[in-house]
Structures are given as C-alpha cells and as structure tokens.
Scaffold this motif. Structure first.
Motif, mmCIF file in Angstrom:
data_model
loop_
_atom_site.group_PDB
_atom_site.id
_atom_site.type_symbol
_atom_site.label_atom_id
_atom_site.label_comp_id
_atom_site.label_asym_id
_atom_site.label_seq_id
_atom_site.Cartn_x
_atom_site.Cartn_y
_atom_site.Cartn_z
ATOM 1 N N PRO A 73 -2.124 -6.133 -9.966
ATOM 2 C CA PRO A 73 -1.553 -6.769 -8.769
ATOM 3 C C PRO A 73 -1.080 -5.746 -7.729
ATOM 4 O O PRO A 73 -1.248 -5.962 -6.522
ATOM 5 C CB PRO A 73 -0.386 -7.586 -9.323
ATOM 6 N N ALA A 74 -0.535 -4.622 -8.180
ATOM 7 C CA ALA A 74 -0.064 -3.605 -7.237
ATOM 8 C C ALA A 74 -1.246 -2.942 -6.530
ATOM 9 O O ALA A 74 -1.190 -2.659 -5.326
ATOM 10 C CB ALA A 74 0.768 -2.556 -7.972
ATOM 11 N N ILE A 75 -2.325 -2.714 -7.255
ATOM 12 C CA ILE A 75 -3.518 -2.111 -6.661
ATOM 13 C C ILE A 75 -4.138 -3.086 -5.663
ATOM 14 O O ILE A 75 -4.484 -2.712 -4.535
ATOM 15 C CB ILE A 75 -4.540 -1.717 -7.768
ATOM 16 N N GLU A 76 -4.227 -4.352 -6.047
ATOM 17 C CA GLU A 76 -4.793 -5.372 -5.156
ATOM 18 C C GLU A 76 -3.950 -5.525 -3.890
ATOM 19 O O GLU A 76 -4.472 -5.669 -2.791
ATOM 20 C CB GLU A 76 -4.911 -6.714 -5.893
ATOM 21 N N LYS A 77 -2.628 -5.462 -4.068
ATOM 22 C CA LYS A 77 -1.726 -5.631 -2.931
ATOM 23 C C LYS A 77 -1.911 -4.487 -1.921
ATOM 24 O O LYS A 77 -1.868 -4.696 -0.719
ATOM 25 C CB LYS A 77 -0.272 -5.680 -3.425
ATOM 26 N N THR A 78 -2.125 -3.288 -2.442
ATOM 27 C CA THR A 78 -2.355 -2.142 -1.564
ATOM 28 C C THR A 78 -3.601 -2.361 -0.721
ATOM 29 O O THR A 78 -3.617 -2.086 0.479
ATOM 30 C CB THR A 78 -2.512 -0.859 -2.416
ATOM 31 N N ILE A 79 -4.650 -2.889 -1.331
ATOM 32 C CA ILE A 79 -5.907 -3.117 -0.617
ATOM 33 C C ILE A 79 -5.745 -4.237 0.417
ATOM 34 O O ILE A 79 -6.164 -4.088 1.563
ATOM 35 C CB ILE A 79 -7.057 -3.407 -1.612
ATOM 36 N N THR A 80 -5.084 -5.341 0.031
ATOM 37 C CA THR A 80 -4.912 -6.434 0.996
ATOM 38 C C THR A 80 -3.983 -5.998 2.128
ATOM 39 O O THR A 80 -4.169 -6.411 3.269
ATOM 40 C CB THR A 80 -4.366 -7.714 0.331
ATOM 41 N N SER A 81 -3.018 -5.110 1.828
ATOM 42 C CA SER A 81 -2.061 -4.689 2.856
ATOM 43 C C SER A 81 -2.698 -3.801 3.923
ATOM 44 O O SER A 81 -2.124 -3.603 4.985
ATOM 45 C CB SER A 81 -0.867 -3.978 2.229
ATOM 46 N N ILE A 82 -3.882 -3.239 3.639
ATOM 47 C CA ILE A 82 -4.559 -2.453 4.679
ATOM 48 C C ILE A 82 -5.679 -3.261 5.343
ATOM 49 O O ILE A 82 -6.451 -2.726 6.132
ATOM 50 C CB ILE A 82 -5.069 -1.076 4.177
ATOM 51 N N GLY A 83 -5.772 -4.547 5.008
ATOM 52 C CA GLY A 83 -6.675 -5.427 5.747
ATOM 53 C C GLY A 83 -7.980 -5.805 5.067
ATOM 54 O O GLY A 83 -8.872 -6.335 5.723
ATOM 55 N N TYR A 84 -8.076 -5.563 3.775
ATOM 56 C CA TYR A 84 -9.314 -5.916 3.079
ATOM 57 C C TYR A 84 -9.025 -6.899 1.950
ATOM 58 O O TYR A 84 -7.957 -6.856 1.348
ATOM 59 C CB TYR A 84 -9.987 -4.663 2.508
ATOM 60 N N SER A 85 -9.993 -7.760 1.690
ATOM 61 C CA SER A 85 -9.827 -8.674 0.565
ATOM 62 C C SER A 85 -10.299 -7.973 -0.708
ATOM 63 O O SER A 85 -11.137 -7.070 -0.658
ATOM 64 C CB SER A 85 -10.614 -9.959 0.796
#
Ligand SMILES: [Cu+2]
Length: 109
Positions: A73-85
């Motif tokens: 979840p932390a890795i996914e959140k980092t990716i979504t927080s920079i604008g990517y799904s």
C-alpha cells in the motif's frame, strides 16, 4: 557451541529471505519514457525498496522490497501521489493534472 551458531545462522537466512518480497505492478496509465522514469525514481527512493524495474511497453513493473520496512500500500500510494495509477489504485487527480501533456492519457491531450 558450533551447533548454536549454525542454528542462529540458519534462522538468520530464513528470516532474511522471507522478508524480501517481489510484487508486480500494473502501470496502465504510463504513456512515455518520462512516466516510467518518474515512477522508477519515486519508488527507488523509498526506504526498504531494493529494486524496481518498469517496463514501459508492457505497462507493468516489478518491485523487490523488504517487507519489514515497507508494504505494497505504501508503494502504491507513492505512485498514485505522483499522478499514475497502479494495480487497482487510481492516480491522485491533482498530481495527474500537473503531469506533462505527454504523460496524460490520449483522451486528455
Ligand atoms: Cu510520460
């Protein structure tokens, strides 16, 4: 004494290997090389991430991380927080709106 040391060594090896996990990332919103580099950089910077590979053509990636330091979840959140799904998580709309035009979905260009 020798027995104790080998038991300890074996225990250490087991805990090390089970702590390292590899997971696939579905990166369907990735458009260009810049996207893949952005994602790679952001994930590689995280504490606990050992390796990250992004396959732009395949729209996927692979991340190897230490489960005691970081979780998916932390890795996914980092990716979504920079604008990517990523996987089933949607990109943060604000971060997505700030992406370069080439990094947006074709229907938004
Ligand atoms: Cu891009």
């Amino acid at each position: 004494m020798k027995t104790i040391i080998s038991i300890l060594a074996a225990g250490l090896l087991i805990s090390c290997s089970s702590d390292t996990k590899t997971a696939e990332l579905k990166l369907e919103s990735m458009q260009c090389l810049m996207c893949s580099l952005n994602i790679e950089d952001a994930v590689a910077e995280l504490e606990g991430v050992k390796k990250v590979e992004v396959d732009l053509k395949g729209k996927k990636g692979k991340v190897t991380y230490k489960a005691s330091l970081i979780d998916m979840p932390a890795i996914e959140k980092t990716i979504t927080s920079i604008g990517y799904s990523v996987n089933d998580k949607k990109a943060d709309p604000e971060a997505y709106s700030k992406l370069e035009i080439c990094c947006k979905a074709p229907e938004d260009q």
